[in-house]
Design a protein around this motif. Structure first.
Motif, PDB file in Angstrom:
ATOM      1  N   VAL A 176       0.845  -1.204   0.000  1.00 57.94           N
ATOM      2  CA  VAL A 176       0.000   0.000   0.000  1.00 57.94           C
ATOM      3  C   VAL A 176       0.874   1.245   0.000  1.00 57.94           C
ATOM      4  CG1 VAL A 176      -1.697   1.323   1.320  1.00 57.94           C
ATOM      5  CG2 VAL A 176      -1.929  -1.154   1.136  1.00 57.94           C
ATOM      6  N   ILE A 177       1.860   1.275   0.858  1.00 54.33           N
ATOM      7  CA  ILE A 177       2.733   2.444   0.973  1.00 54.33           C
ATOM      8  C   ILE A 177       3.541   2.659  -0.304  1.00 54.33           C
ATOM      9  CG2 ILE A 177       4.732   3.381   2.208  1.00 54.33           C
ATOM     10  CD1 ILE A 177       3.545   2.032   4.746  1.00 54.33           C
ATOM     11  N   GLU A 178       4.056   1.577  -0.905  1.00 55.18           N
ATOM     12  CA  GLU A 178       4.826   1.710  -2.138  1.00 55.18           C
ATOM     13  C   GLU A 178       3.954   2.225  -3.275  1.00 55.18           C
ATOM     14  OE1 GLU A 178       8.108   1.408  -2.956  1.00 55.18           O
ATOM     15  OE2 GLU A 178       8.283   1.459  -0.777  1.00 55.18           O
ATOM     16  N   ARG A 179       2.731   1.740  -3.362  1.00 60.48           N
ATOM     17  CA  ARG A 179       1.849   2.198  -4.446  1.00 60.48           C
ATOM     18  C   ARG A 179       1.460   3.660  -4.248  1.00 60.48           C
ATOM     19  NH1 ARG A 179      -3.839  -0.431  -6.576  1.00 60.48           N
ATOM     20  NH2 ARG A 179      -3.910   0.768  -8.509  1.00 60.48           N
ATOM     21  N   LEU A 180       1.282   4.069  -2.994  1.00 57.36           N
ATOM     22  CA  LEU A 180       0.948   5.467  -2.715  1.00 57.36           C
ATOM     23  C   LEU A 180       1.990   6.420  -3.278  1.00 57.36           C
ATOM     24  CD1 LEU A 180      -0.413   5.561   0.962  1.00 57.36           C
ATOM     25  CD2 LEU A 180      -1.497   6.603  -1.045  1.00 57.36           C
ATOM     26  N   LYS A 181       3.248   6.006  -3.270  1.00 57.20           N
ATOM     27  CA  LYS A 181       4.327   6.877  -3.720  1.00 57.20           C
ATOM     28  C   LYS A 181       4.212   7.246  -5.199  1.00 57.20           C
ATOM     29  CE  LYS A 181       7.649   5.125  -0.315  1.00 57.20           C
ATOM     30  NZ  LYS A 181       8.914   4.371  -0.113  1.00 57.20           N
ATOM     31  N   ASN A 182       3.399   6.502  -5.951  1.00 53.69           N
ATOM     32  CA  ASN A 182       3.234   6.772  -7.376  1.00 53.69           C
ATOM     33  C   ASN A 182       2.194   7.842  -7.668  1.00 53.69           C
ATOM     34  OD1 ASN A 182       5.091   4.735  -8.158  1.00 53.69           O
ATOM     35  ND2 ASN A 182       3.518   3.166  -7.835  1.00 53.69           N
ATOM     36  N   TYR A 183       1.446   8.251  -6.670  1.00 52.96           N
ATOM     37  CA  TYR A 183       0.350   9.186  -6.894  1.00 52.96           C
ATOM     38  C   TYR A 183       0.673  10.575  -6.347  1.00 52.96           C
ATOM     39  CZ  TYR A 183      -2.390   4.970  -7.800  1.00 52.96           C
ATOM     40  OH  TYR A 183      -2.850   3.782  -8.305  1.00 52.96           O
ATOM     41  N   HIS A 184       0.141  11.574  -7.034  1.00 48.70           N
ATOM     42  CA  HIS A 184       0.181  12.953  -6.546  1.00 48.70           C
ATOM     43  C   HIS A 184      -1.244  13.484  -6.628  1.00 48.70           C
ATOM     44  CE1 HIS A 184       1.692  16.966  -5.699  1.00 48.70           C
ATOM     45  NE2 HIS A 184       0.898  17.404  -6.671  1.00 48.70           N
ATOM     46  N   VAL A 185      -1.775  13.932  -5.500  1.00 43.27           N
ATOM     47  CA  VAL A 185      -3.191  14.317  -5.459  1.00 43.27           C
ATOM     48  C   VAL A 185      -3.359  15.755  -4.981  1.00 43.27           C
ATOM     49  CG1 VAL A 185      -3.883  11.934  -5.018  1.00 43.27           C
ATOM     50  CG2 VAL A 185      -3.552  13.497  -3.087  1.00 43.27           C
ATOM     51  N   ASN A 186      -4.541  16.286  -5.255  1.00 42.46           N
ATOM     52  CA  ASN A 186      -4.856  17.652  -4.816  1.00 42.46           C
ATOM     53  C   ASN A 186      -5.119  17.724  -3.314  1.00 42.46           C
ATOM     54  OD1 ASN A 186      -6.477  17.231  -7.716  1.00 42.46           O
ATOM     55  ND2 ASN A 186      -5.119  19.009  -7.632  1.00 42.46           N
ATOM     56  N   LYS A 187      -5.865  16.731  -2.800  1.00 46.94           N
ATOM     57  CA  LYS A 187      -6.295  16.802  -1.399  1.00 46.94           C
ATOM     58  C   LYS A 187      -6.279  15.409  -0.778  1.00 46.94           C
ATOM     59  CE  LYS A 187      -9.496  20.567  -2.597  1.00 46.94           C
ATOM     60  NZ  LYS A 187      -9.434  20.486  -4.079  1.00 46.94           N
ATOM     61  N   ALA A 188      -5.919  15.345   0.492  1.00 51.92           N
ATOM     62  CA  ALA A 188      -6.058  14.120   1.279  1.00 51.92           C
ATOM     63  C   ALA A 188      -6.967  14.416   2.459  1.00 51.92           C
ATOM     64  CB  ALA A 188      -4.705  13.627   1.768  1.00 51.92           C
ATOM     65  N   PHE A 189      -7.972  13.570   2.651  1.00 51.09           N
ATOM     66  CA  PHE A 189      -8.914  13.717   3.765  1.00 51.09           C
ATOM     67  C   PHE A 189      -8.590  12.640   4.795  1.00 51.09           C
ATOM     68  CE2 PHE A 189     -10.887  15.588   0.090  1.00 51.09           C
ATOM     69  CZ  PHE A 189     -11.485  16.737   0.585  1.00 51.09           C
ATOM     70  N   ILE A 190      -8.215  13.090   5.995  1.00 52.12           N
ATOM     71  CA  ILE A 190      -7.657  12.208   7.013  1.00 52.12           C
ATOM     72  C   ILE A 190      -8.467  12.302   8.309  1.00 52.12           C
ATOM     73  CG2 ILE A 190      -5.586  11.671   8.373  1.00 52.12           C
ATOM     74  CD1 ILE A 190      -5.187  11.238   5.368  1.00 52.12           C
ATOM     75  N   GLY A 191      -8.807  11.145   8.868  1.00 51.36           N
ATOM     76  CA  GLY A 191      -9.465  11.098  10.168  1.00 51.36           C
ATOM     77  C   GLY A 191      -8.472  10.734  11.259  1.00 51.36           C
ATOM     78  N   VAL A 192      -8.830  11.036  12.486  1.00 52.58           N
ATOM     79  CA  VAL A 192      -7.945  10.773  13.628  1.00 52.58           C
ATOM     80  C   VAL A 192      -8.755  10.195  14.784  1.00 52.58           C
ATOM     81  CG1 VAL A 192      -6.374  12.652  13.018  1.00 52.58           C
ATOM     82  CG2 VAL A 192      -8.255  13.108  14.598  1.00 52.58           C
TER      83      VAL A 192
END
Length: 260
Positions: free
Chosen positions: A156-172
């Motif tokens: 998952v982490i390696e595949r994420l490195k291939n993307y560039h996005v406008n926004k990330a929505f994160i919960g805590v």
């Protein structure tokens, strides 16, 4: 003082301070270290505490994170309002990341049918958006966390490195001066890398998350651009957010500037 009275005193102290040391017990009850250890053994036998090196803490079951299937059925009105405001940030053509939290799910439920690309490791978010016209979904593959229905791990982490996005929505689970925290390390590692790939990081957190610190810290406040919440946090925390240039949006006070 009888042992039972001391045991009650220890539990009361733990509820307020979260942890206690043997030295503190000796001072509080005027007892020897051996007596303090015997008291902790008694409490551990009752499953009332978890012993640590030199003391004790309350067991995590005292503040357990509800399993995901239960939380899906208890998304509050406040979270729905936060999700609605978050969805209003999304523009046609945006490429966005959605994490696994139920507050972010409230956002996913309200994403309009428009040309949007969504990257997520959440089976639930992907399922919701599979029925929304014109939304393209990239589901990150990895190990399945069965209880909370998210995918995690190195792939998952390696595949994420291939993307560039406008926004990330994160919960805590918690947001405090220590930063952003979550209950599960594997979830936190994915969130950390999601944030790295986004031009803008938008944290969704209802008021119960402020001032709370959970098990795993995955980001600091300097990593956050916007926080959307349902109630204005205390003045000290507002000042802290302002110091880190974090924009605060409060759904309860729509149309007002929280910094004025």
């Amino acid at each position: 003082m009888y042992q039972e009275e001391r045991l009650i005193g220890v539990i009361q102290f733990l509820k307020e301070k979260r942890r206690i040391s043997i030295d503190q017990m000796c001072d509080m009850f005027d007892i020897s270290r051996d007596t303090a250890r015997r008291d902790l053994v008694k409490l551990e036998e009752r499953k009332a505490i978890v012993r640590t090196r030199g003391g004790a803490i309350l067991p995590r079951t005292q503040d357990a994170i509800k399993d995901y299937s239960h939380r899906l059925n208890t998304v509050s009105y406040e979270k729905q309002q936060i999700g609605s405001k978050a969805a209003s940030f999304i523009r046609p053509g945006d490429k966005i990341i959605l994490d696994t939290s139920t507050t972010v799910q409230a956002c996913a439920n309200q994403i309009p049918a428009s040309e949007v690309t969504v990257i997520t490791n959440s089976i639930h978010q992907a399922e919701i958006l599979s029925n929304v016209e014109n939304v393209s979904i990239q589901l990150l593959g990895g190990y399945l966390q069965k209880e909370h229905q998210f995918l995690y791990g190195a792939s998952v982490i390696e595949r994420l490195k291939n993307y560039h996005v406008n926004k990330a929505f994160i919960g805590v689970v918690g947001i405090s001066e220590q930063g952003l925290t979550i209950a599960h390390e594997e979830d936190g590692m994915v969130k950390r890398n999601m944030m790295k790939q986004a031009e803008q990081v938008i944290v969704l957190a209802d008021h119960t998350k402020f001032g709370r610190t959970e098990f795993f810290s995955f980001a600091v406040l300097a990593d956050v651009d916007v926080i959307i919440t349902d109630r204005l946090p205390g003045g000290d925390f507002q000042s802290l957010l302002k110091d880190f240039d974090v924009d605060l949006i409060v759904t309860e006070e729509e149309g007002t500037d929280p910094w004025t």
